[in-house]
Write a protein that holds these residues in place. Structure first.
Motif, PDB file in Angstrom:
ATOM      1  N   SER A 153       0.821  -1.210   0.000  1.00 52.91           N
ATOM      2  CA  SER A 153       0.000   0.000   0.000  1.00 52.91           C
ATOM      3  C   SER A 153       0.856   1.263   0.000  1.00 52.91           C
ATOM      4  O   SER A 153       0.552   2.227  -0.716  1.00 52.91           O
ATOM      5  CB  SER A 153      -0.928   0.008   1.217  1.00 52.91           C
ATOM      6  N   LYS A 154       1.908   1.270   0.793  1.00 50.78           N
ATOM      7  CA  LYS A 154       2.777   2.447   0.843  1.00 50.78           C
ATOM      8  C   LYS A 154       3.483   2.672  -0.498  1.00 50.78           C
ATOM      9  O   LYS A 154       3.609   3.809  -0.964  1.00 50.78           O
ATOM     10  CB  LYS A 154       3.786   2.303   1.981  1.00 50.78           C
ATOM     11  N   ILE A 155       3.905   1.597  -1.141  1.00 48.49           N
ATOM     12  CA  ILE A 155       4.549   1.731  -2.451  1.00 48.49           C
ATOM     13  C   ILE A 155       3.545   2.239  -3.482  1.00 48.49           C
ATOM     14  O   ILE A 155       3.832   3.176  -4.236  1.00 48.49           O
ATOM     15  CB  ILE A 155       5.182   0.392  -2.898  1.00 48.49           C
ATOM     16  N   PHE A 156       2.360   1.639  -3.505  1.00 44.81           N
ATOM     17  CA  PHE A 156       1.340   2.051  -4.468  1.00 44.81           C
ATOM     18  C   PHE A 156       0.986   3.528  -4.276  1.00 44.81           C
ATOM     19  O   PHE A 156       0.962   4.293  -5.241  1.00 44.81           O
ATOM     20  CB  PHE A 156       0.090   1.187  -4.327  1.00 44.81           C
ATOM     21  N   LEU A 157       0.703   3.920  -3.036  1.00 45.17           N
ATOM     22  CA  LEU A 157       0.330   5.318  -2.778  1.00 45.17           C
ATOM     23  C   LEU A 157       1.464   6.276  -3.135  1.00 45.17           C
ATOM     24  O   LEU A 157       1.224   7.346  -3.696  1.00 45.17           O
ATOM     25  CB  LEU A 157      -0.070   5.509  -1.321  1.00 45.17           C
ATOM     26  N   SER A 158       2.686   5.895  -2.841  1.00 45.38           N
ATOM     27  CA  SER A 158       3.833   6.748  -3.158  1.00 45.38           C
ATOM     28  C   SER A 158       3.962   6.951  -4.661  1.00 45.38           C
ATOM     29  O   SER A 158       4.153   8.071  -5.142  1.00 45.38           O
ATOM     30  CB  SER A 158       5.126   6.136  -2.615  1.00 45.38           C
ATOM     31  N   MET A 159       3.848   5.870  -5.409  1.00 42.99           N
ATOM     32  CA  MET A 159       3.969   5.973  -6.860  1.00 42.99           C
ATOM     33  C   MET A 159       2.798   6.763  -7.443  1.00 42.99           C
ATOM     34  O   MET A 159       2.973   7.561  -8.370  1.00 42.99           O
ATOM     35  CB  MET A 159       4.059   4.570  -7.461  1.00 42.99           C
ATOM     36  N   LEU A 160       1.614   6.561  -6.894  1.00 42.75           N
ATOM     37  CA  LEU A 160       0.430   7.278  -7.361  1.00 42.75           C
ATOM     38  C   LEU A 160       0.561   8.774  -7.088  1.00 42.75           C
ATOM     39  O   LEU A 160       0.341   9.597  -7.981  1.00 42.75           O
ATOM     40  CB  LEU A 160      -0.817   6.714  -6.679  1.00 42.75           C
ATOM     41  N   LEU A 161       0.926   9.119  -5.863  1.00 41.45           N
ATOM     42  CA  LEU A 161       1.037  10.529  -5.486  1.00 41.45           C
ATOM     43  C   LEU A 161       2.131  11.254  -6.271  1.00 41.45           C
ATOM     44  O   LEU A 161       2.034  12.451  -6.516  1.00 41.45           O
ATOM     45  CB  LEU A 161       1.306  10.654  -3.985  1.00 41.45           C
ATOM     46  N   ARG A 162       3.150  10.528  -6.647  1.00 39.43           N
ATOM     47  CA  ARG A 162       4.245  11.119  -7.405  1.00 39.43           C
ATOM     48  C   ARG A 162       3.799  11.527  -8.817  1.00 39.43           C
ATOM     49  O   ARG A 162       4.312  12.482  -9.372  1.00 39.43           O
ATOM     50  CB  ARG A 162       5.373  10.095  -7.494  1.00 39.43           C
ATOM     51  N   GLU A 163       2.826  10.814  -9.343  1.00 42.40           N
ATOM     52  CA  GLU A 163       2.437  11.021 -10.741  1.00 42.40           C
ATOM     53  C   GLU A 163       1.077  11.691 -10.939  1.00 42.40           C
ATOM     54  O   GLU A 163       0.835  12.279 -11.986  1.00 42.40           O
ATOM     55  CB  GLU A 163       2.411   9.666 -11.469  1.00 42.40           C
ATOM     56  N   PHE A 164       0.187  11.560  -9.933  1.00 41.16           N
ATOM     57  CA  PHE A 164      -1.192  11.992 -10.143  1.00 41.16           C
ATOM     58  C   PHE A 164      -1.747  12.767  -8.954  1.00 41.16           C
ATOM     59  O   PHE A 164      -1.374  12.519  -7.815  1.00 41.16           O
ATOM     60  CB  PHE A 164      -2.111  10.778 -10.365  1.00 41.16           C
ATOM     61  N   ALA A 165      -2.680  13.650  -9.246  1.00 45.50           N
ATOM     62  CA  ALA A 165      -3.533  14.252  -8.222  1.00 45.50           C
ATOM     63  C   ALA A 165      -4.828  13.444  -8.226  1.00 45.50           C
ATOM     64  O   ALA A 165      -5.336  13.077  -9.294  1.00 45.50           O
ATOM     65  CB  ALA A 165      -3.814  15.709  -8.553  1.00 45.50           C
ATOM     66  N   ILE A 166      -5.337  13.149  -7.052  1.00 48.22           N
ATOM     67  CA  ILE A 166      -6.556  12.342  -6.923  1.00 48.22           C
ATOM     68  C   ILE A 166      -7.711  13.285  -6.630  1.00 48.22           C
ATOM     69  O   ILE A 166      -7.678  14.043  -5.661  1.00 48.22           O
ATOM     70  CB  ILE A 166      -6.414  11.310  -5.786  1.00 48.22           C
ATOM     71  N   GLU A 167      -8.724  13.229  -7.483  1.00 42.63           N
ATOM     72  CA  GLU A 167      -9.898  14.074  -7.323  1.00 42.63           C
ATOM     73  C   GLU A 167     -11.147  13.213  -7.402  1.00 42.63           C
ATOM     74  O   GLU A 167     -11.112  12.112  -7.947  1.00 42.63           O
ATOM     75  CB  GLU A 167      -9.932  15.139  -8.431  1.00 42.63           C
ATOM     76  N   PHE A 168     -12.246  13.753  -6.889  1.00 47.50           N
ATOM     77  CA  PHE A 168     -13.510  13.032  -6.971  1.00 47.50           C
ATOM     78  C   PHE A 168     -14.103  13.110  -8.356  1.00 47.50           C
ATOM     79  O   PHE A 168     -14.031  14.135  -9.009  1.00 47.50           O
ATOM     80  CB  PHE A 168     -14.540  13.598  -5.990  1.00 47.50           C
ATOM     81  N   SER A 169     -14.727  12.042  -8.735  1.00 53.88           N
ATOM     82  CA  SER A 169     -15.587  12.069  -9.912  1.00 53.88           C
ATOM     83  C   SER A 169     -16.892  12.721  -9.476  1.00 53.88           C
ATOM     84  O   SER A 169     -17.330  12.531  -8.333  1.00 53.88           O
ATOM     85  CB  SER A 169     -15.856  10.640 -10.382  1.00 53.88           C
ATOM     86  N   PRO A 170     -17.529  13.495 -10.332  1.00 56.47           N
ATOM     87  CA  PRO A 170     -18.810  14.119  -9.960  1.00 56.47           C
ATOM     88  C   PRO A 170     -19.899  13.092  -9.623  1.00 56.47           C
ATOM     89  O   PRO A 170     -20.885  13.424  -8.977  1.00 56.47           O
ATOM     90  CB  PRO A 170     -19.199  14.924 -11.203  1.00 56.47           C
ATOM     91  N   THR A 171     -19.673  11.843  -9.998  1.00 57.46           N
ATOM     92  CA  THR A 171     -20.688  10.810  -9.737  1.00 57.46           C
ATOM     93  C   THR A 171     -20.503  10.108  -8.396  1.00 57.46           C
ATOM     94  O   THR A 171     -21.319   9.275  -8.021  1.00 57.46           O
ATOM     95  CB  THR A 171     -20.667   9.738 -10.846  1.00 57.46           C
ATOM     96  N   TYR A 172     -19.436  10.452  -7.649  1.00 54.35           N
ATOM     97  CA  TYR A 172     -19.163   9.755  -6.390  1.00 54.35           C
ATOM     98  C   TYR A 172     -20.156  10.134  -5.301  1.00 54.35           C
ATOM     99  O   TYR A 172     -20.461  11.298  -5.088  1.00 54.35           O
ATOM    100  CB  TYR A 172     -17.745  10.051  -5.892  1.00 54.35           C
TER     101      TYR A 172
END
Length: 195
Positions: A153-172
């Motif tokens: 989980s820490k590796i996945f989140l680190s790699m994700l945060l390094r490359e992307f901003a996480i935002e909500f979909s309007p349908t959430y």
């Protein structure tokens, strides 16, 4: 039976993305930490993961709010006395993990809120000295996949945060439901915006 390494890990990562989308300031702080510690390294070591304090606190807070198991049940193998209560041999005892993880008596009035900083000084301090943080169980029968799940989980989140901003979909719509694990009632669409 919950498939360890699949449903529990995917739920941990799903709730992590949802909570980071809900809390962009926390997401920004975690990204800053990841970039400072990892930069653009391709190979992440256990030493690197140990330096990711905020990412670790985020994972712990997700595990507290959305634990992979809701309760532990054990068969008592002999008459047992705990604080003046006698539990007869062959009784089933259930320990409601989710209830303990959200107890205001243990975690404070904000027990239902996402606040990773509560883990800044470790789980025991976060729980006001109570051994109440046990998303993978406890004792000799603790989940054998615990360390793998946390590292993954820490590796996945680190790699994700390094490359992307996480935002909500309007349908959430935030609607957790308890099945074997706590899951989004109708998916958890998020938008990943490339940085």
């Amino acid at each position: 039976m919950v498939s360890s390494g699949f449903e529990t890990s995917s739920n941990l990562l799903t709730w992590s993305m949802v909570m980071l989308a809900f809390h962009p300031e926390c997401q920004a702080r975690a990204r800053e930490e990841v970039l400072q510690v990892l930069g653009d390294k391709k190979e992440i070591t256990s030493d690197d993961l140990g330096k990711l304090k905020l990412v670790t606190m985020i994972v712990n807070e997700i595990l507290r709010l959305y634990p992979p198991i809701m309760e532990l049940t054990r068969l008592v193998d002999r008459d047992t006395n705990i604080k003046g209560y006698t539990i007869p041999k062959d009784s089933l005892v259930t320990f409601p993990i989710l209830m303990f993880h959200r107890s205001t008596e243990i975690w404070g009035d904000d027990a239902g809120e996402f606040r990773p900083d509560r883990f800044a000084e470790g789980a025991l301090k976060a729980a006001n000295g109570e051994a109440a943080f046990m998303p993978f169980g406890c004792g000799p029968r603790i989940c054998i996949g615990m360390n793998f799940s946390i590292v993954e989980s820490k590796i996945f989140l680190s790699m994700l945060l390094r490359e992307f901003a996480i935002e909500f979909s309007p349908t959430y719509t935030h609607a957790p439901v308890v099945a074997v694990t706590i899951q989004p009632q109708s998916d958890a669409p998020v938008v990943l915006r490339k940085l």
